[in-house]
Design a protein around this motif. Sequence first.
Motif, short mmCIF file in Angstrom:
data_model
loop_
_atom_site.label_atom_id
_atom_site.label_comp_id
_atom_site.label_asym_id
_atom_site.label_seq_id
_atom_site.Cartn_x
_atom_site.Cartn_y
_atom_site.Cartn_z
N ILE A 110 0.48 -1.85 -0.05
CA ILE A 110 0.01 0.23 0.07
C ILE A 110 0.76 1.40 -0.09
CG2 ILE A 110 -1.52 1.15 1.20
CD1 ILE A 110 -2.73 -1.42 2.56
N VAL A 111 1.64 0.84 0.99
CA VAL A 111 2.52 2.95 0.80
C VAL A 111 3.55 2.46 -0.66
CG1 VAL A 111 5.17 3.44 1.70
CG2 VAL A 111 3.48 2.13 3.27
N SER A 112 3.68 1.81 -0.93
CA SER A 112 4.20 1.66 -2.75
C SER A 112 3.29 2.11 -3.72
CB SER A 112 4.92 0.42 -3.37
OG SER A 112 5.65 -0.15 -2.24
N GLY A 113 2.00 2.23 -3.40
CA GLY A 113 1.40 2.55 -4.35
C GLY A 113 1.22 3.66 -4.56
N SER A 114 1.12 4.42 -2.56
CA SER A 114 1.03 5.70 -3.09
C SER A 114 2.51 6.85 -3.10
CB SER A 114 0.25 6.02 -1.71
OG SER A 114 -0.30 5.95 -1.22
N VAL A 115 3.46 6.61 -3.13
CA VAL A 115 4.07 7.06 -3.18
C VAL A 115 4.62 6.75 -4.20
CG1 VAL A 115 7.55 7.08 -3.31
CG2 VAL A 115 5.66 6.04 -1.19
N ALA A 116 4.17 5.57 -5.31
CA ALA A 116 4.31 6.12 -7.14
C ALA A 116 3.19 6.70 -7.53
CB ALA A 116 3.69 4.17 -7.38
N ALA A 117 1.98 6.57 -6.84
CA ALA A 117 1.35 7.37 -7.77
C ALA A 117 1.91 9.21 -7.39
CB ALA A 117 -0.13 7.64 -6.75
N ALA A 129 -2.91 11.44 -10.37
CA ALA A 129 -2.84 10.13 -9.51
C ALA A 129 -3.58 9.62 -8.37
CB ALA A 129 -1.91 9.88 -9.81
N TYR A 130 -4.51 8.30 -8.77
CA TYR A 130 -5.38 7.66 -7.92
C TYR A 130 -4.87 6.72 -7.05
CZ TYR A 130 -10.37 6.96 -6.05
OH TYR A 130 -11.62 6.59 -4.96
N HIS A 131 -4.90 6.21 -5.79
CA HIS A 131 -4.21 5.06 -5.17
C HIS A 131 -5.65 5.01 -3.88
CE1 HIS A 131 -1.50 2.47 -2.66
NE2 HIS A 131 -1.90 2.10 -3.50
N TRP A 299 -2.45 16.06 -8.57
CA TRP A 299 -3.36 16.27 -7.66
C TRP A 299 -3.06 14.93 -7.18
CZ3 TRP A 299 -8.95 15.56 -8.59
CH2 TRP A 299 -9.74 14.81 -7.62
N VAL A 300 -2.81 14.16 -6.21
CA VAL A 300 -2.67 12.46 -5.47
C VAL A 300 -3.73 12.06 -4.63
CG1 VAL A 300 -0.91 11.12 -4.82
CG2 VAL A 300 0.18 12.23 -6.09
N ALA A 301 -4.33 11.57 -4.74
CA ALA A 301 -5.53 11.12 -4.59
C ALA A 301 -5.07 9.82 -3.82
CB ALA A 301 -7.16 11.27 -5.25
N LEU A 302 -6.03 9.45 -2.08
CA LEU A 302 -5.74 8.30 -2.13
C LEU A 302 -7.41 7.90 -1.20
CD1 LEU A 302 -2.61 9.02 0.10
CD2 LEU A 302 -2.47 8.10 -2.02
#
Length: 392
Positions: A110-117, A129-131, A299-302
């Motif tokens: 999950i952390v990897s996905g947010s950093v990738a976004a 980007a959306y994670h 804009w990064v959305a989680l």
Amino acid sequence: MASDAIFIHHNGSSGYKFGEEHPFDPLRITLTVDLLKEVNALTDEQIEDPSSYTEEELLSLVHRTDYLTAVKQLSEDVNSDDSSVLAQQFGLHTEDTPYFAGMHQAALTIVSGSVAAADAVMTGRAQHAYHIAGGLHHAFPDRASGFCVYNDAAVAIKHIRQAYGAKVLYIDTDVHHGDGVQWVFYDDPNVCTYSIHETGKFLFPGTGYVHEKGVDHGFGACFNMPLEPYTEDDSWLESFNVTLRKVIAAFQPDVIISQHGCDAHAYDPLSHIHCSMKIYAEIPAILHELAHQYTNGRWVALGGGGYDIFRVVPRAWSLVWLTMTGHPLAKAIAKGEEAMLPDRWLSRWSSMSPHQLPLKWMDDPTDIEPMPRRTEITNKNRAMQHIVIQDL
């Protein structure tokens, strides 16, 4: 040329599950992705796996070494005699956040996905980007809390600060205060945290008061908009618009990271806010507008909380992606046009849902009983708005 939006998701996120009876259920991600596919808003080809990062690159930005060691040990030795003692030291012994086999790897995914976004947006590969698996905002550097093991949002923000030197505005619309992210950046003037939530007088984690404004150089870069229990749509949206627009104009960020917990809905079993799907159509629209006005679209959305996993979460989280991509369905909903959920999605999941599934994207107002104390609640929220922005 950069794309408008990138959807980040890894199947390994489904391993982040505390147990069959626990309210934090990764099935809500499956339901959301399936709904987006049914309305032709997302294809398998559009879904990107996160990049490969090492633990050192990610977790050490926020979390203490002893805590990481404990999480890894508890992930592997769930039946060890020493496990319960170790779990108590690091907040992994409660009913809310119990340790489980494979916990470390699932949380790391999950952390990897947010950093990738974050990387996708900061490198210019995408404007948005959306994670949806992200948004675990309660975890602290040295302990787990509130269903959250690693704080992916805080790690992504630290990564942005370290790799790109950008000013970050973190916007948290979960019904629970975004405490973990706030405290990590409480002394950082280049990270502004904004959280709108049910007041901590009555709801976990018991923080998020207006007097929490930051410390040292970070004083004045922390904002909380606590709401009265049973706040409804109009007061929620008024409070959000009045305070957030003042905050972003004053802070002038380079990028927005937003957390889209959707547990302020009247159907949610873990809170007392009384909103409908109206706010979940408006939130991404407002953030999309502000991103293009202040951050050149960055804009990064989680994801985040949301515990009515059939009736609320799939619609709310889908609306973020529909808005990010300018999908015709989002435009139709914004115009007030009636939009029906796809029959095939309803047929597929109705037998699993403990409640009758809604037929429309937006709630019928008659399905949610209005609150008799509406005026009193609205006036209390207005008084709080003035306190939040009085120094801006």
